[in-house]
Design an enzyme around this catalytic site. Structure first.
Site, PDB file in Angstrom:
ATOM      1  N   ASP A  48       0.722  -0.660   0.171  1.00 39.35           N
ATOM      2  CA  ASP A  48       0.146   0.015   0.164  1.00 39.35           C
ATOM      3  C   ASP A  48       0.808   1.445  -0.484  1.00 39.35           C
ATOM      4  O   ASP A  48       0.581   2.137   0.158  1.00 39.35           O
ATOM      5  CB  ASP A  48      -1.070   0.360   0.925  1.00 39.35           C
ATOM      6  CG  ASP A  48      -0.211   0.227   2.719  1.00 39.35           C
ATOM      7  OD1 ASP A  48       0.023  -0.196   2.459  1.00 39.35           O
ATOM      8  OD2 ASP A  48      -0.984   0.368   3.961  1.00 39.35           O
ATOM      9  N   SER A  49       2.383   1.369   0.007  1.00 35.01           N
ATOM     10  CA  SER A  49       3.015   2.397  -0.292  1.00 35.01           C
ATOM     11  C   SER A  49       2.527   2.837  -1.490  1.00 35.01           C
ATOM     12  O   SER A  49       3.265   4.217  -1.694  1.00 35.01           O
ATOM     13  CB  SER A  49       4.635   1.832  -0.240  1.00 35.01           C
ATOM     14  OG  SER A  49       4.989   0.890  -1.048  1.00 35.01           O
ATOM     15  N   ASP A  87      -1.297  -5.906  -0.300  1.00 34.29           N
ATOM     16  CA  ASP A  87      -1.341  -5.898   1.406  1.00 34.29           C
ATOM     17  C   ASP A  87      -2.561  -5.155   1.324  1.00 34.29           C
ATOM     18  O   ASP A  87      -4.203  -5.155   0.290  1.00 34.29           O
ATOM     19  CB  ASP A  87      -1.327  -4.322   0.537  1.00 34.29           C
ATOM     20  CG  ASP A  87      -0.124  -4.284   1.970  1.00 34.29           C
ATOM     21  OD1 ASP A  87       0.586  -4.909   2.779  1.00 34.29           O
ATOM     22  OD2 ASP A  87       1.132  -2.879   1.877  1.00 34.29           O
ATOM     23  N   LYS A 116      -0.919  -9.295   3.405  1.00 32.60           N
ATOM     24  CA  LYS A 116      -0.141  -9.400   4.035  1.00 32.60           C
ATOM     25  C   LYS A 116      -1.013  -8.117   5.196  1.00 32.60           C
ATOM     26  O   LYS A 116      -1.273  -7.496   4.609  1.00 32.60           O
ATOM     27  CB  LYS A 116       0.965  -7.757   4.120  1.00 32.60           C
ATOM     28  CG  LYS A 116       1.978  -7.429   4.864  1.00 32.60           C
ATOM     29  CD  LYS A 116       3.257  -6.813   4.189  1.00 32.60           C
ATOM     30  CE  LYS A 116       3.302  -5.933   3.310  1.00 32.60           C
ATOM     31  NZ  LYS A 116       3.081  -5.226   5.014  1.00 32.60           N
ATOM     32  N   GLU A 118      -1.200  -5.802   8.773  1.00 30.94           N
ATOM     33  CA  GLU A 118      -0.158  -4.654   9.557  1.00 30.94           C
ATOM     34  C   GLU A 118      -0.863  -4.460  11.184  1.00 30.94           C
ATOM     35  O   GLU A 118      -1.975  -5.306  11.011  1.00 30.94           O
ATOM     36  CB  GLU A 118      -0.092  -3.320   9.719  1.00 30.94           C
ATOM     37  CG  GLU A 118       0.953  -2.544   8.491  1.00 30.94           C
ATOM     38  CD  GLU A 118       0.472  -1.386   7.975  1.00 30.94           C
ATOM     39  OE1 GLU A 118       0.479  -0.812   8.635  1.00 30.94           O
ATOM     40  OE2 GLU A 118       1.199  -1.274   7.283  1.00 30.94           O
ATOM     41  N   GLU A 185       9.140  -4.267  10.502  1.00 28.07           N
ATOM     42  CA  GLU A 185       9.947  -2.061   9.483  1.00 28.07           C
ATOM     43  C   GLU A 185      10.615  -1.357  10.643  1.00 28.07           C
ATOM     44  O   GLU A 185       9.728  -1.210  11.575  1.00 28.07           O
ATOM     45  CB  GLU A 185       9.104  -2.367   9.101  1.00 28.07           C
ATOM     46  CG  GLU A 185       9.191  -1.019   8.196  1.00 28.07           C
ATOM     47  CD  GLU A 185       8.663   0.086   7.592  1.00 28.07           C
ATOM     48  OE1 GLU A 185       6.917  -0.927   7.225  1.00 28.07           O
ATOM     49  OE2 GLU A 185       8.062   1.005   6.503  1.00 28.07           O
TER      50      GLU A 185
HETATM   51  O1  KIV Z   1       3.751  -1.124   1.918  1.00 29.41           O
HETATM   52  C1  KIV Z   1       5.005  -1.370   1.388  1.00 29.41           C
HETATM   53  O2  KIV Z   1       5.629  -0.851   0.989  1.00 29.41           O
HETATM   54  C2  KIV Z   1       5.373  -2.582   2.334  1.00 29.41           C
HETATM   55  C3  KIV Z   1       6.533  -2.367   2.433  1.00 29.41           C
HETATM   56  C4  KIV Z   1       7.473  -1.032   3.543  1.00 29.41           C
HETATM   57  C5  KIV Z   1       6.951  -3.787   3.547  1.00 29.41           C
HETATM   58  O3  KIV Z   1       4.295  -2.481   3.274  1.00 29.41           O
END
Ligand code: KIV
Length: 266
Positions: A48-49, A87, A116, A118, A185
């Site tokens: 989600d970056s 994500d 993924k 968090e 992280e």
């Molecule tokens: O969203 C992302 O790119 C991430 C990485 C920083 C691990 O979660």
């Protein structure tokens, strides 16, 4: 011509056992996914970056499930060998039921091979539910960018012993609940090393030092496109004369244990 063996959860576990570093990189489209795959990247993360590096936001919170699905579909078209993780966006997994519904969309519509999320203790029930229903899960501890406003900034986590113990405990609980992979992280390198030794599942670091089972970086940091790159990132374009060579240099540096250096860790 030798047959390409796709990366799977099983091969990632075998790599940990054999002490072979896992190379992970974010990707958001088919062309970069293809180049990264050909450069030997093992895992592609549709992170989600994308809210920051693609959309130009200052954090990841605005990203929607539909947007991750859109980018994941493109990445899957470009990936041949690499495992593709997507994500779950901010507030798309507040209950096990919501997480199952969101993960179903990421896998069915986006083609994600793992999701993924968090969070620590609060996500144990959700990880167990996902795992029970056959959804491979990558957990994410330490700095959790979706909680940036709760944390008060993008800060290193786990410096104090109490916080470090919580991260360790959470990681073990997530593993017991069925998590298949863990991203950590911005935590001290010593804590990441402890996690690597304590867990059976592979531990992938970003800003977590070199003593992990693998590394992940944001593609745009690797290519030097970020205006103020974080201390733990490195631009590999200076090492290679073009993008494929830069991604190959990143993969090589992780596998050789040359990246990250001590100056790139906490
Ligand atoms: O969203 C992302 O790119 C991430 C990485 C920083 C691990 O979660």
């Amino acid at each position: 011509m030798s047959e390409i063996k796709p990366v799977t959860i099983r091969s990632l576990r075998q790599m940990k056992k054999a002490g072979e570093k896992i190379v992970m990189l974010t990707a958001y489209d088919a062309s970069f996914a293809r180049v990264a795959d050909e450069a030997g990247i093992d895992v592609l993360l549709v992170g989600d970056s994308l809210g920051m590096v693609i959309q130009g936001h200052t954090d990841t919170l605005a990203v929607t499930l539909d947007e991750v699905i859109y980018h994941c579909r493109a990445v899957r078209r470009g990936a041949n060998r690499a495992l593709v993780i997507a994500d779950l966006p901010f507030l798309s997994y507040t209950t096990p039921e919501q997480a199952l519904a969101s993960a179903a969309r990421l896998m069915k519509e986006g083609g994600a091979q793992m999701i993924k999320l968090e969070g620590g203790a609060s996500q144990v029930e959700t990880v167990a539910a996902l795992s029970r229903h056959g959804v491979p899960v990558c957990a994410h501890l330490g700095l959790q960018p979706q909680s940036v406003h709760k944390l008060g900034g993008y800060l290193v986590q786990g410096r104090e012993s109490e916080q470090a113990e919580t991260i360790l405990r959470d990681a073990q609980a997530l593993e017991s609940a069925g998590a298949d992979l863990l991203v950590v992280e911005c935590i001290p390198a010593s804590l990441a090393a402890q996690l690597r030794k304590a867990l059976q599942i592979p531990v992938i670091g970003i800003g977590a030092g070199a003593d992990t089972d693998g590394q992940v970086l944001v593609l745009y940091d690797v290519l030097g496109l970020t205006v103020r790159p974080p201390r733990f990132a490195r631009c590999f374009l200076t090492e290679g004369r073009d993008i494929p060579a830069a991604l190959a240099a990143y993969a090589r540096s992780v596998r050789d244990g040359e990246f990250p250096s001590q100056a790139e860790a906490f």
